[in-house]
Motif scaffolding. Structure first.
Motif, mmCIF file in Angstrom:
data_model
loop_
_atom_site.group_PDB
_atom_site.id
_atom_site.type_symbol
_atom_site.label_atom_id
_atom_site.label_comp_id
_atom_site.label_asym_id
_atom_site.label_seq_id
_atom_site.Cartn_x
_atom_site.Cartn_y
_atom_site.Cartn_z
ATOM 1 N N PRO A 63 11.805 7.522 -4.336
ATOM 2 C CA PRO A 63 11.140 7.755 -3.043
ATOM 3 C C PRO A 63 10.084 8.853 -3.053
ATOM 4 C CG PRO A 63 13.391 8.592 -3.024
ATOM 5 C CD PRO A 63 13.249 7.785 -4.262
ATOM 6 N N LYS A 64 10.038 9.672 -4.084
ATOM 7 C CA LYS A 64 9.064 10.758 -4.122
ATOM 8 C C LYS A 64 7.853 10.446 -4.999
ATOM 9 C CE LYS A 64 10.874 13.705 -1.278
ATOM 10 N NZ LYS A 64 10.140 14.100 -0.036
ATOM 11 N N THR A 65 7.777 9.222 -5.553
ATOM 12 C CA THR A 65 6.626 8.804 -6.345
ATOM 13 C C THR A 65 6.096 7.484 -5.820
ATOM 14 O OG1 THR A 65 7.383 9.914 -8.354
ATOM 15 C CG2 THR A 65 5.808 8.123 -8.635
ATOM 16 N N VAL A 66 4.802 7.421 -5.544
ATOM 17 C CA VAL A 66 4.141 6.182 -5.124
ATOM 18 C C VAL A 66 3.384 5.611 -6.312
ATOM 19 C CG1 VAL A 66 2.315 5.200 -3.674
ATOM 20 C CG2 VAL A 66 3.937 6.844 -2.709
ATOM 21 N N THR A 67 3.646 4.348 -6.620
ATOM 22 C CA THR A 67 2.928 3.655 -7.689
ATOM 23 C C THR A 67 1.925 2.705 -7.045
ATOM 24 O OG1 THR A 67 4.902 3.761 -9.076
ATOM 25 C CG2 THR A 67 3.160 2.265 -9.774
ATOM 26 N N PHE A 68 0.674 2.917 -7.364
ATOM 27 C CA PHE A 68 -0.456 2.278 -6.667
ATOM 28 C C PHE A 68 -1.319 1.555 -7.692
ATOM 29 C CE2 PHE A 68 -4.961 2.935 -5.257
ATOM 30 C CZ PHE A 68 -4.941 2.237 -4.063
ATOM 31 N N ALA A 69 -1.691 0.322 -7.410
ATOM 32 C CA ALA A 69 -2.597 -0.434 -8.279
ATOM 33 C C ALA A 69 -3.990 -0.425 -7.661
ATOM 34 C CB ALA A 69 -2.101 -1.861 -8.461
#
Length: 526
Positions: A28-34
């Motif tokens: 929940p504390k890391t956003v993985t974005f493409a």
């Protein structure tokens, strides 16, 4: 050229860059974005590439900012003072501003940043043309002495590209890239974790002090960060990115391929929506430094040869409600838009007549180097349709299929084609320039101070100056119509239609901000 053929070829070329299957998105504390492209430049002044703009929103802050209604709000500024009937303006910095290297943000850092911004950005150039003196009389005060009142000064300083950086970086020649990324924004760029071509990492800036009061809106208001890390994983192949989102391997896909949108809609775990209301206007950009596109008659033939509907069907035919044709300088339906001359963009086209027109205009068969990015499907689609039209009317085309970062680097070259230069490149024009002349990078005609292509157009420059001095909206609208009429006679680019790009993210992503991709304000509720 048929749309199916374009989509098949667009899928085939990026596959060469496809990445292996990635692990499930982090906690929940890391956003993985493409993102839509790899990050090719760390300098929001040197390039206008959207990927750099989006990175800049994370790393840098601005003195003012736009909210979701396109209204300007103070951001790094606590307040301002006006004197001399508006010809003197002093901006007072708010407390708690510090760069990522621990140094306090001072007024002289802001002055140097504004000066550099004013050398490349059209809105910044318009501001600096009216500045007699820009100084820092103290550590917290920025002083403008203007030749005449300029009510749009806060709007100019709200541009994302007016990114505040340390004075030593802001003193870098505006025609060269800054060597490192140090801002005062809510995230730090983690250079040690950068993998060119695939990975960019940001970490929460623990020293960032959000603006107090107000409501978060677009890039205005308090920028409150709820996550510790943001990881950009560039996935060039659309099918791979779609599968990664559906399987929860990434949290957010910036620009889903239009042909895959119906499939994404079937998933109850994915939110699909349009966040950026400024849209994307297709752009075939001419290099006016060298033949043949130093000749306005030849540029007019190119504009006349391209059917916007055919281009947009190739780009967004799977979602026809999301595209528009009859597009001139601004988004249809917005206050500055005009229908003057848009009939030239409609089909069908008489290629035999256009071939004769091209010869009569003075084209002698010389090779033209055309740059097109295969790693951004919408650019590759528009490029194939428009380049097909160029070939049909008799151009000797050398179409160079490149990764987007290579286009970004090469389009900055002022060299002739035999020394690594170019004649045409394709892109999409997004952001506030689509709704106002002030930041419109593709419109200006101020020669080597202009955007890549470097057009010289005194008529457009005079109208641009008049627009800033117009007394009311009606006068601005009349000037914009005159601009569009003048533009068709001496075009700096060929408008190729426009579309609104949806974005897609997992349902547990909450409070995703409106506008360009941003990572403050959002929450990952898993």
């Amino acid at each position: 050229m048929k749309r199916r053929t374009i989509l098949q070829s667009a899928a085939a070329i990026p596959a060469a860059f496809a990445v292996p299957r990635i692990a499930r998105a982090d906690g929940p504390k890391t956003v993985t974005f493409a993102p839509h492209a790899d990050l090719a430049s760390l300098d929001p002044v040197w390039t206008t590439a959207d990927i750099t703009r989006n990175y800049s929103l994370a790393v840098f802050d601005t003195l003012y900012a736009y909210d979701a209604q396109f209204q300007v709000q103070p951001q790094m500024v606590a307040g301002d003072r006006t004197a001399d009937d508006g010809r003197t303006r002093e901006l007072i910095l708010r407390d708690g501003l510090a760069f990522h290297d621990g140094q306090k943000v001072l007024a002289r850092d802001c002055v140097a940043s504004i000066r550099r911004f004013g050398k490349r950005n059209p809105f910044g150039q318009a501001l600096m043309q009216r500045v007699d003196e820009l100084s820092a009389p103290s550590d917290t005060v920025i002083r403008f002495r203007l030749s005449k009142p300029f009510p749009l000064l806060p709007a100019a300083l709200a541009e994302v590209y007016c990114a505040i950086m340390p004075e030593r970086l802001a003193q870098t020649d505006a025609m060269k890239q800054i060597p490192e990324a140090i801002g005062s924004g809510p995230f730090r760029f983690i250079a040690d974790e950068r993998i060119p071509g695939s990975r960019v990492v940001f970490a929460k800036n623990p020293a960032y002090v959000p603006r107090s009061g107000g409501t978060p809106s677009f890039n205005a208001g308090p920028k409150i960060v709820h996550v510790d890390r943001v990881v950009w994983s560039f996935i060039p192949d659309a099918s791979t990115a779609s599968a990664a989102l559906r399987q929860g391997e990434i949290d957010w896909w910036e620009q889903p391929s239009f042909d895959l949108i119906p499939q994404l809609r079937t998933s109850k775990d994915i939110t699909l929506t349009v966040k950026d209301r400024t849209g994307e206007i297709g752009c075939l950009r001419f290099n006016q430094l060298f033949p043949p596109f130093d000749n306005p008659a030849i540029r007019r033939v190119v504009v006349a040869a391209i059917d916007q509907k055919e281009v947009m069907e190739a780009v967004a035919g799977a979602e026809p409600s999301l595209y528009k044709t009859d597009v001139g300088l601004f988004v249809p339906g917005t206050p500055m838009a005009s229908t003057a001359g848009v009939e030239i963009t409609r089909g069908p086209k008489d290629y035999a007549k256009l071939t004769k027109d091209l010869a009569a205009a003075g084209y002698n068969g010389e090779k033209i180097v055309v740059l097109a990015a295969t790693t951004i499907p919408t650019i590759w689609a528009e490029a194939q349709v428009a380049t097909d039209a160029l070939t049909k009317i008799g151009f000797n085309v050398d179409l160079q299929a490149l990764e987007w970062g290579s286009v970004v680097q090469r389009r900055a070259s002022m060299e002739p084609v035999d020394k690594g230069g170019w004649n045409i490149f394709y892109t999409w024009l997004g952001g506030f320039g689509n709704i106002s002349p002030a930041p419109n990078i593709a419109l200006r005609g101020n020669g080597k101070a202009a955007w890549f292509g470097w057009p010289k157009n005194d008529r457009i420059e005079a109208l641009d100056s008049a627009w800033f001095d117009a007394p009311d909206l009606a006068a601005q609208q009349r000037i914009c119509e005159e601009m569009q009429v003048a533009f068709w006679q001496n075009p700096t680019f060929a408008p190729l239609g426009m579309y609104s790009q949806p974005t897609a993210f997992r349902g547990y992503m909450k409070d995703v901000p409106d506008g360009f991709p941003q990572f403050y304000g959002l929450k990952k509720d898993v």
